[in-house]
Scaffold this motif. Structure first.
Motif, PDB file in Angstrom:
ATOM      1  N   UNK A  45      21.003  67.930  40.491  1.00  0.00           N
ATOM      2  CA  UNK A  45      21.370  67.777  41.898  1.00  0.00           C
ATOM      3  C   UNK A  45      21.124  66.308  42.220  1.00  0.00           C
ATOM      4  N   UNK A  46      22.176  65.563  42.471  1.00  0.00           N
ATOM      5  CA  UNK A  46      22.016  64.121  42.684  1.00  0.00           C
ATOM      6  C   UNK A  46      22.630  63.716  44.029  1.00  0.00           C
ATOM      7  N   UNK A  47      22.208  62.576  44.535  1.00  0.00           N
ATOM      8  CA  UNK A  47      22.764  62.041  45.784  1.00  0.00           C
ATOM      9  C   UNK A  47      24.264  61.817  45.610  1.00  0.00           C
ATOM     10  N   UNK A  48      25.031  62.070  46.680  1.00  0.00           N
ATOM     11  CA  UNK A  48      26.481  61.904  46.604  1.00  0.00           C
ATOM     12  C   UNK A  48      26.864  60.475  46.252  1.00  0.00           C
ATOM     13  N   UNK A  49      25.969  59.548  46.562  1.00  0.00           N
ATOM     14  CA  UNK A  49      26.266  58.134  46.306  1.00  0.00           C
ATOM     15  C   UNK A  49      26.032  57.735  44.842  1.00  0.00           C
ATOM     16  N   UNK A  50      25.574  58.681  44.000  1.00  0.00           N
ATOM     17  CA  UNK A  50      25.277  58.342  42.602  1.00  0.00           C
ATOM     18  C   UNK A  50      26.540  57.860  41.890  1.00  0.00           C
ATOM     19  N   UNK A  51      26.451  56.711  41.277  1.00  0.00           N
ATOM     20  CA  UNK A  51      27.640  56.128  40.638  1.00  0.00           C
ATOM     21  C   UNK A  51      27.881  56.735  39.255  1.00  0.00           C
ATOM     22  N   UNK A  52      29.115  56.648  38.811  1.00  0.00           N
ATOM     23  CA  UNK A  52      29.451  57.088  37.451  1.00  0.00           C
ATOM     24  C   UNK A  52      28.621  56.328  36.424  1.00  0.00           C
ATOM     25  N   UNK A  53      28.412  55.066  36.717  1.00  0.00           N
ATOM     26  CA  UNK A  53      27.641  54.221  35.811  1.00  0.00           C
ATOM     27  C   UNK A  53      26.210  54.753  35.660  1.00  0.00           C
ATOM     28  N   UNK A  54      25.621  55.176  36.794  1.00  0.00           N
ATOM     29  CA  UNK A  54      24.255  55.705  36.747  1.00  0.00           C
ATOM     30  C   UNK A  54      24.212  57.020  35.970  1.00  0.00           C
ATOM     31  N   UNK A  55      25.226  57.860  36.176  1.00  0.00           N
ATOM     32  CA  UNK A  55      25.267  59.147  35.468  1.00  0.00           C
ATOM     33  C   UNK A  55      25.408  58.909  33.967  1.00  0.00           C
ATOM     34  N   UNK A  56      26.269  57.965  33.631  1.00  0.00           N
ATOM     35  CA  UNK A  56      26.453  57.620  32.224  1.00  0.00           C
ATOM     36  C   UNK A  56      25.137  57.100  31.632  1.00  0.00           C
ATOM     37  N   UNK A  57      24.423  56.315  32.413  1.00  0.00           N
ATOM     38  CA  UNK A  57      23.130  55.786  31.967  1.00  0.00           C
ATOM     39  C   UNK A  57      22.117  56.898  31.724  1.00  0.00           C
ATOM     40  N   UNK A  58      22.093  57.880  32.632  1.00  0.00           N
ATOM     41  CA  UNK A  58      21.162  59.016  32.464  1.00  0.00           C
ATOM     42  C   UNK A  58      21.431  59.737  31.146  1.00  0.00           C
ATOM     43  N   UNK A  59      22.704  59.922  30.857  1.00  0.00           N
ATOM     44  CA  UNK A  59      23.089  60.629  29.628  1.00  0.00           C
ATOM     45  C   UNK A  59      22.714  59.816  28.393  1.00  0.00           C
ATOM     46  N   UNK A  60      23.077  58.543  28.408  1.00  0.00           N
ATOM     47  CA  UNK A  60      22.867  57.707  27.219  1.00  0.00           C
ATOM     48  C   UNK A  60      21.399  57.377  26.986  1.00  0.00           C
TER      49      UNK A  60
END
Lengths: 76, 222
Positions: A45-60
Motif C-alpha cells: 500500500x503506497x502513496x499515490x504520489x509514488x513514482x515508477x522509479x521508486x517502485x522499480x528501486x524497491x524491487x531492484x
C-alpha cells in the motif's frame, strides 16, 4: 495505491521447491502438470504520489534479487 | 590488531567465530551490533557469522545486507578491509553485492549438517595462504540455502581469475561447479558456506579450519 509485485525465478534457474511441489501434485493424483515454478507475491500500500522509479528501486534493491529473480508490478 | 564480529538478530555462530578469533589472535574480538552505523576504530578484520539473520525473511541474508552496519562494512571493504563471511555471512555478502552470485535452496531440499570434503582451489588468496593448492580438508557444513548460483559468464570469470577459494570434494548442495567459497576481485573479501571456525581445536575433531584464520590474520598483521 495498491501494488502487487510478483517475484519469480529467472528462466533457467533451477527451482528445487517448484520441483518438490510438482512431485507432490503428482502424488495427489493430479495428472498433466507439466511444470511448477514457485515464486513470491508482495502486496504494497503506497502513496499515490509514488513514482515508477521508486517502485522499480524497491524491487531492484530489496524485493527481488536480480541475480536469480525477475519481477513484475501490477497496479490494483 | 582488533577484529570484529557482526551480530544480527538471529545470528547463531557469532560466538563460535569469537572463540576462533580469540584462539588465533589471543584477543577477544569486538562484537558489533547490526544497528551500529560505524565499525569501531582500528578494526583490521571483520567476520560476518552464520545463523538465521532476521529469520531468513525474504531471502537468506537479504535483510541483514541492508542493515546499518553493513553499509559501513561495504564501505570499509571497498577500502581493502579484510571481510570474511561464513554460511549466513556468505549469503549476506552476496546480498550486499560484495560477492557475485546467490545462495539458493539446496538442490536436495534438505538441511545438510555434516563434515564435508573441501578442496583448496586457490592457495594464494589472503585467506588460504597456509594451505596447499589441491589440499583436501574436512570442514562441517550446516545450511539449507548453500546452493551457489551465478550465470556461466560469472562462473567462468571467477575460475579464470582464481577467485574460487574452495570447492566441495563431494556432492553437497547442488552448487554450480561445486563452488564452496569465493573471493572478490581485490581478494580482501571471502565468503564460504562451510564453517572453518568449527574446526579450530583437536576437541572439535580436527583443526583444518584454523589455518584459514592464522593465514589471513598474519597477512593483515594480527
Amino acid at each position: 495505491m495498491k501494488l502487487r509485485i510478483f517475484v519469480t525465478l529467472k528462466p533457467g534457474v533451477l527451482d528445487p521447491q517448484g520441483r518438490a511441489i510438482h512431485h507432490a501434485l503428482g502424488s495427489l493424483g493430479f495428472e498433466g502438470v507439466e511444470d511448477v515454478r514457485a515464486g513470491k507475491m508482495f502486496e504494497l500500500e503506497v502513496a499515490d504520489s509514488t513514482t515508477d522509479e521508486a517502485i522499480d528501486g524497491m524491487c531492484r534493491q530489496l524485493l527481488a534479487n536480480t541475480v536469480i529473480e525477475n519481477f513484475r508490478v501490477e497496479r490494483a | 590488531m582488533k577484529t570484529a564480529v557482526i551480530v544480527f538478530p538471529g545470528s547463531n555462530c557469532d560466538r563460535d567465530l569469537a572463540v576462533a578469533l580469540e584462539a588465533v589472535t589471543g584477543v577477544k574480538p569486538m562484537m558489533v551490533w547490526h544497528a551500529d552505523t560505524e565499525l569501531p576504530q582500528g578494526i583490521g578484520f571483520v567476520a560476518v557469522p552464520g545463523g538465521f539473520s532476521y529469520g531468513d525473511y525474504l531471502r537468506s541474508g537479504a535483510i541483514a545486507a541492508r542493515s546499518p552496519i553493513m553499509r559501513a562494512v561495504v564501505e570499509q571493504a571497498g577500502r581493502g578491509l579484510p571481510v570474511f563471511g561464513v554460511c549466513n555471512g556468505f549469503q549476506v555478502l552476496t546480498e550486499a553485492g560484495l560477492l557475485p552470485g546467490a545462495l539458493m535452496r539446496n538442490a536436495g531440499l534438505n538441511f545438510v549438517c555434516r563434515d564435508v570434503a573441501l578442496t583448496v582451489d586457490n592457495a594464494q588468496t589472503a585467506f588460504t595462504s597456509r594451505y596447499d593448492a589441491g589440499e583436501t580438508l574436512s570442514v562441517p557444513v550446516a545450511h539449507h540455502d548453500g546452493n551457489y548460483f551465478a550465470d556461466a559468464e560469472t562462473l567462468d570469470r571467477l575460475e579464470g581469475e582464481g577467485r574460487v577459494a574452495f570447492r566441495y570434494g563431494e556432492a553437497v548442495n547442488g552448487s554450480a561447479r561445486n563452488i564452496a567459497g569465493i573471493v572478490n576481485t581485490a581478494g580482501n573479501v571471502l565468503g564460504m558456506m562451510p564453517h572453518p571456525e568449527r574446526k579450530i581445536e583437536t576437541a572439535h575433531g580436527g583443526t583444518d579450519g584454523r589455518r584459514l584464520f592464522e593465514g589471513v590474520l598474519e597477512t593483515v598483521g594480527a
